[in-house]
Every structure is written in C-alpha cells, then in structure tokens.
Design an enzyme around this catalytic site. Structure first.
Site, PDB file in Angstrom:
ATOM      1  N   HIS A 241       0.859  -1.199   0.000  1.00  0.00           N
ATOM      2  CA  HIS A 241       0.000   0.000   0.000  1.00  0.00           C
ATOM      3  C   HIS A 241       0.888   1.240   0.000  1.00  0.00           C
ATOM      4  O   HIS A 241       1.681   1.434   0.902  1.00  0.00           O
ATOM      5  CB  HIS A 241      -0.917   0.010   1.230  1.00  0.00           C
ATOM      6  CG  HIS A 241      -2.133  -0.844   1.053  1.00  0.00           C
ATOM      7  ND1 HIS A 241      -3.365  -0.485   1.511  1.00  0.00           N
ATOM      8  CD2 HIS A 241      -2.300  -2.038   0.450  1.00  0.00           C
ATOM      9  CE1 HIS A 241      -4.251  -1.429   1.212  1.00  0.00           C
ATOM     10  NE2 HIS A 241      -3.617  -2.387   0.577  1.00  0.00           N
TER      11      HIS A 241
ATOM     12  N   TYR B 105      -9.058   5.693   7.642  1.00  0.00           N
ATOM     13  CA  TYR B 105      -9.240   5.980   9.064  1.00  0.00           C
ATOM     14  C   TYR B 105     -10.196   7.168   9.128  1.00  0.00           C
ATOM     15  O   TYR B 105      -9.837   8.276   8.706  1.00  0.00           O
ATOM     16  CB  TYR B 105      -7.923   6.357   9.718  1.00  0.00           C
ATOM     17  CG  TYR B 105      -6.919   5.208   9.849  1.00  0.00           C
ATOM     18  CD1 TYR B 105      -6.854   4.459  11.018  1.00  0.00           C
ATOM     19  CD2 TYR B 105      -6.036   4.899   8.827  1.00  0.00           C
ATOM     20  CE1 TYR B 105      -5.928   3.424  11.158  1.00  0.00           C
ATOM     21  CE2 TYR B 105      -5.112   3.866   8.958  1.00  0.00           C
ATOM     22  CZ  TYR B 105      -5.068   3.131  10.129  1.00  0.00           C
ATOM     23  OH  TYR B 105      -4.153   2.112  10.266  1.00  0.00           O
TER      24      TYR B 105
ATOM     25  N   TYR C 114       3.841   6.350  10.258  1.00  0.00           N
ATOM     26  CA  TYR C 114       3.003   5.216   9.854  1.00  0.00           C
ATOM     27  C   TYR C 114       3.822   4.130   9.171  1.00  0.00           C
ATOM     28  O   TYR C 114       3.644   2.943   9.460  1.00  0.00           O
ATOM     29  CB  TYR C 114       1.873   5.701   8.924  1.00  0.00           C
ATOM     30  CG  TYR C 114       0.777   4.674   8.779  1.00  0.00           C
ATOM     31  CD1 TYR C 114      -0.297   4.650   9.669  1.00  0.00           C
ATOM     32  CD2 TYR C 114       0.825   3.703   7.788  1.00  0.00           C
ATOM     33  CE1 TYR C 114      -1.295   3.696   9.571  1.00  0.00           C
ATOM     34  CE2 TYR C 114      -0.168   2.737   7.678  1.00  0.00           C
ATOM     35  CZ  TYR C 114      -1.226   2.743   8.570  1.00  0.00           C
ATOM     36  OH  TYR C 114      -2.204   1.786   8.472  1.00  0.00           O
TER      37      TYR C 114
ATOM     38  N   LYS D 223       0.549  -0.437  15.155  1.00  0.00           N
ATOM     39  CA  LYS D 223       1.927  -0.583  15.607  1.00  0.00           C
ATOM     40  C   LYS D 223       2.195  -1.833  16.452  1.00  0.00           C
ATOM     41  O   LYS D 223       3.351  -2.165  16.723  1.00  0.00           O
ATOM     42  CB  LYS D 223       2.361   0.662  16.422  1.00  0.00           C
ATOM     43  CG  LYS D 223       2.467   1.916  15.593  1.00  0.00           C
ATOM     44  CD  LYS D 223       3.615   1.804  14.602  1.00  0.00           C
ATOM     45  CE  LYS D 223       3.616   2.915  13.580  1.00  0.00           C
ATOM     46  NZ  LYS D 223       3.868   2.465  12.212  1.00  0.00           N
TER      47      LYS D 223
ATOM     48  N   PRO E 225      -4.861   0.098  18.579  1.00  0.00           N
ATOM     49  CA  PRO E 225      -4.597  -0.358  17.206  1.00  0.00           C
ATOM     50  C   PRO E 225      -4.619   0.737  16.141  1.00  0.00           C
ATOM     51  O   PRO E 225      -4.343   0.468  14.985  1.00  0.00           O
ATOM     52  CB  PRO E 225      -5.734  -1.367  16.960  1.00  0.00           C
ATOM     53  CG  PRO E 225      -6.814  -0.960  17.895  1.00  0.00           C
ATOM     54  CD  PRO E 225      -6.147  -0.368  19.092  1.00  0.00           C
TER      55      PRO E 225
HETATM   56  C1  PHB Z   1      -6.763  -4.368  10.423  1.00  0.00           C
HETATM   57  O1  PHB Z   1      -6.766  -4.549   9.195  1.00  0.00           O
HETATM   58  O2  PHB Z   1      -7.220  -5.200  11.205  1.00  0.00           O
HETATM   59  C2  PHB Z   1      -6.173  -3.095  10.924  1.00  0.00           C
HETATM   60  C3  PHB Z   1      -5.524  -2.247  10.052  1.00  0.00           C
HETATM   61  C4  PHB Z   1      -4.983  -1.065  10.522  1.00  0.00           C
HETATM   62  C5  PHB Z   1      -5.107  -0.746  11.856  1.00  0.00           C
HETATM   63  C6  PHB Z   1      -5.743  -1.595  12.740  1.00  0.00           C
HETATM   64  C7  PHB Z   1      -6.297  -2.775  12.274  1.00  0.00           C
HETATM   65  O3  PHB Z   1      -4.581   0.438  12.302  1.00  0.00           O
END
Ligand code: PHB
Ligand code: APR
Length: 389
Positions: free
Chosen positions: A72, A200, A384, A296, A292
């Site tokens: 990505h 997000y 990130y 990280k 989450p």
């Molecule tokens: C997920 O795909 O489960 C996932 C992706 C990014 C995050 C948290 C969970 O920041």
C-alpha cells in the site's frame, strides 16, 4: 530439559525470535499455553512496516508474503466527507505491506517446523525461577508432567496477560498506562473492500476504519462504548453505523454482507520499564500495548526482536553481553515514539464520551491542517511507515 534460550509464548514475537536464533545455531524451546489452532484463530491487524518486512525476510519467511501481501503506497484520513490522502511513497519513498498477522504466524510456524524447532503447546503453570541469578530455569506442566527446563536466558513473549512481566518484582519495574473510554467493534466479511486503501475515519458519529485482508475479504471497525456487547450488534446495525462514519461517496458504493467474525477489543496504551530483569527479557505485548489506531502492535514486537536477537546470539555463543545490556534502553526509545504516534492517532480520530465541544473542533482542525500541509502529512507518513530502527 536443557536449552540455551527458553521462550515463553508462541505468538509472533516468540516465533520470530526463535526462528532467528535457531538460524544462527542457538537452541530454543518455545512454551505456548494455547493450541496452534487457537493461536492461528486470532484476528489481528495486518499492516507491516518496511522494517518488519525486512526482518521477516531475514528470518526466511518472506516468500509467501512477497506473493500474497498487498503493498500500500498510501492511506486516507477522513473527516465526514473530507478525504485526506497520505501518500507514503511520495512523502517517504516507501510503502507498507498489508498481510495479516495470522498469515505471518502461519509462515513462522511452518518455518520452525521445517528446521525442527521445539515448540510445546498446551503448556500450563509456567513459573520462571532464578531469573536474577546465573542459572535460570522454567518449570511447567506439559502432558500431565511437571518439567524443569534449564537455560541461559528466558524471554517473555507471552503477551499482556502472561507470567513473565509479573515475575519481575514490583519494586524493579514501573508501568505507564492509559486506558481509553471506548473499544473497537471489528467485523470480518467476505466482501470487496470499500476502497483500495485503508480509510481511518473521524466523523460526527465517531471513529471507523475500513481495512482489508484481500480483494475479497474486508475488515472494518467502529468505535463502541466499553459497556457494549457483541450480541447487541446485528450485522445490519454494524453496517449502518459504519456507513454513517465513512465519507458518503465511499459508503454509498460499499458492498455489505454477512459477518464471518465479530468482536470487541478495548483500547489501551501501556509500557513496562525496564524490559529486563537479570536473565529475563520482555518482548512484544508482554512489555507494551498500543491502541490499534496506528497499526503498531505487531511492528513493535518485531522491532523488539530486532534489538534483542543479535545480542542474545553474541551472549550465548561468545559471552559478549553488550547487546543484551543495551536492549532495554534501545528498544524503549522506539517504543515510546510509537506510543506517542498511536496515542495521537487515537485522540485525533475518536470521539470521547463527555468531551466538550472544543474537542471535536480540534479534531476537525487537525484533519484540515493535514489536508493543507505537506509537512503535516509527511510527519504522519514517516510514523506510519515505521520510524528507523
Ligand atoms: C486491520 O486490518 O485489522 C487493521 C488495520 C490497521 C489498523 C488496525 C487494524 O490500524
Ligand atoms: N504460558 C505460556 N504461554 C502463554 C502464557 C503463559 N503463561 N500467557 C500467554 N501465553 C501465550 C499466548 O497464548 C499467546 O499465544 O503467549 C502468546 C503471546 O502472543 P501475543 O499476545 O500475540 O503477543 P506477541 O507475540 O508479543 O505479539 C504482539 O501480536 O498479539 C498481537 O496485538 C498484538 O500485534 C501485537 C503482536
């Protein structure tokens, strides 16, 4: 029983460490409480930093990830209908890899099997002894048999609820903690992802995340009060709330379907200092927890292993303890930076119950600043994709 490094916990931290040590000729025994099936049934985040990808390659488990992982080059942060793209590739020259933690763990188990590593499952009542002396040992029950494992070093890779951290006397450790007043309700569904990149979302209806595992498997989250129960969330209710948090152009085009997994996880920031007591070391979730929001958790576990494994090889094979002596301080510097980023992402994107009207405006202003300032986007991108080791 005897080994050089006893590893408590067969999650990603324990398996990766064992694999790297075994490849260097260091003997390990991994003691895991759960069955392999249970470990592999846990659904966790799947965004790998470049450093994590490199570490997995170094451990000899990069092949399937290279074939099946999805690189990505960016992600989105949104505020109602405002979509801000963070272009990792342009801002930092690199990207992240979307490859589920379950897949990483599967590959590590296969690699450990291939080199004949010792991994004991269904291990109970683990007790670490003499960790502050020269000859530590681990007592455990396996197959009804109480067993003693003598070793040179013990590594606690047994997650947040494990025994390793608790083995360190209270007056020799310090905990730093923030518990957030909400959780994430996660849903896995066999549907086309809402977007080709992660979203997000901050919104007047709270936080949501649109993620994925493959072109046909989606992973979504919405923030929920800690008092909510999964049973209170029908699929229909989940999709309605998710759509109300995502930008309307994404929500309108989104494919929905039956959930194949649904669970609620609390959000917490936690750090234990130091990461060592005598011959016992803490790695991964045993030492720290991040919310989450910045993806990280797994990446920090891998960077801990990075800081520890060569030191352990040097200590076991040549008696050179410089690497293990430096481990705690070196790893903690990076841990705290990832703590800061995860906390910042969490506070920038979530609605806090009982907050004043000012707080929501601060979130909106942060998103608008990101939209306008390349400097702000670069800062986010650098964190990130993963800070340097
Ligand atoms: C997920 O795909 O489960 C996932 C992706 C990014 C995050 C948290 C969970 O920041
Ligand atoms: N004895 C033996 N094993 C134990 C014990 C114990 N007393 N307590 C816990 N374990 C095992 C758990 O069953 C689990 O398989 O330790 C393992 C710890 O694995 P994780 O919790 O996955 O932690 P870690 O390997 O550090 O991985 C960190 O993975 O769990 C995610 O969110 C986490 O992404 C982060 C990363």
């Amino acid at each position: 029983m005897k080994t050089q490094v006893a590893i408590i916990g067969g999650g990603p931290s324990g398996l990766l460490l064992s694999q790297l040590l075994n490849r260097a000729g260091v003997a390990t025994v991994v003691l895991e409480r759960a069955s392999r099936e249970h470990v592999l049934s846990r659904i966790r985040a799947g965004v790998l930093e470049t450093g994590t990808v490199e570490m997995l390659r170094e451990a000899g488990v990069g092949d399937r990830m290279a074939r099946e992982g999805i690189p990505h080059e960016g992600c989105y942060l949104t505020d109602d209908d405002l979509m801000v793209r963070i272009n990792f590739k342009e801002l930092t020259g690199t990207s992240v890899m979307v490859y589920g933690q379950t897949e990483v763990t599967t590959d590590l188990y296969a690699a450990q099997d291939a080199i004949g590593a010792t991994i004991l499952h269904g291990v109970e009542d683990v007790v670490i002894g003499d960790a502050d002396g020269d000859a530590p040992h681990v007592m455990f029950t396996h197959g009804g048999q109480r067993t003693r494992l003598d070793c040179d070093y013990v590594v606690g890779c047994d997650g947040f609820h494990g025994v390793s951290r608790a083995t360190i006397p209270q007056d020799k450790r310090r905990a730093f903690e923030r518990v957030y007043p909400f959780g994430w309700l996660g849903v896995l569904s066999r549907t086309r992802p809402a977007h080709e990149e992660l979203i997000y979302a901050n919104s007047s209806n709270g936080f949501a995340l649109a993620s994925m595992r493959s072109e046909t498997l989606s992973r979504y989250y919405v923030q929920v009060p800690l008092t909510d129960k999964v049973e209170e969330w029908s699929d229909a209710r989940f999709w309605a709330v998710l759509k109300s948090c995502l930008p309307s152009e994404v929500a309108d085009a989104m494919q929905t379907g039956p959930s194949i997994e649904k669970s609620i996880a609390p959000l917490r920031s936690f750090v234990n200092e130091p990461l060592r007591w005598g011959r016992l070391f803490l790695v991964g979730d045993a030492a720290h927890i991040v919310p989450p929001t910045g993806a990280k958790g797994l990446n920090l576990a891998v960077s801990d292993v990075h800081y520890l494994y060569q030191g352990l090889i040097d200590a076991v094979t040549r008696g050179d303890t410089r690497g293990i002596d430096a481990y705690s301080d070196r790893a903690l510097v990076r841990i705290w930076k990832a703590m800061r980023f995860s906390w910042q992402m969490t506070t920038t994107l979530h609605r806090f119950d009982g907050e004043d009207s000012f707080a929501a405006q601060m979130r909106k202003a942060t998103l608008r600043h990101l939209a306008q300032s390349e400097t702000a986007r670069r800062d986010l991108a650098e964190n990130y994709i993963g800070l340097p080791y």
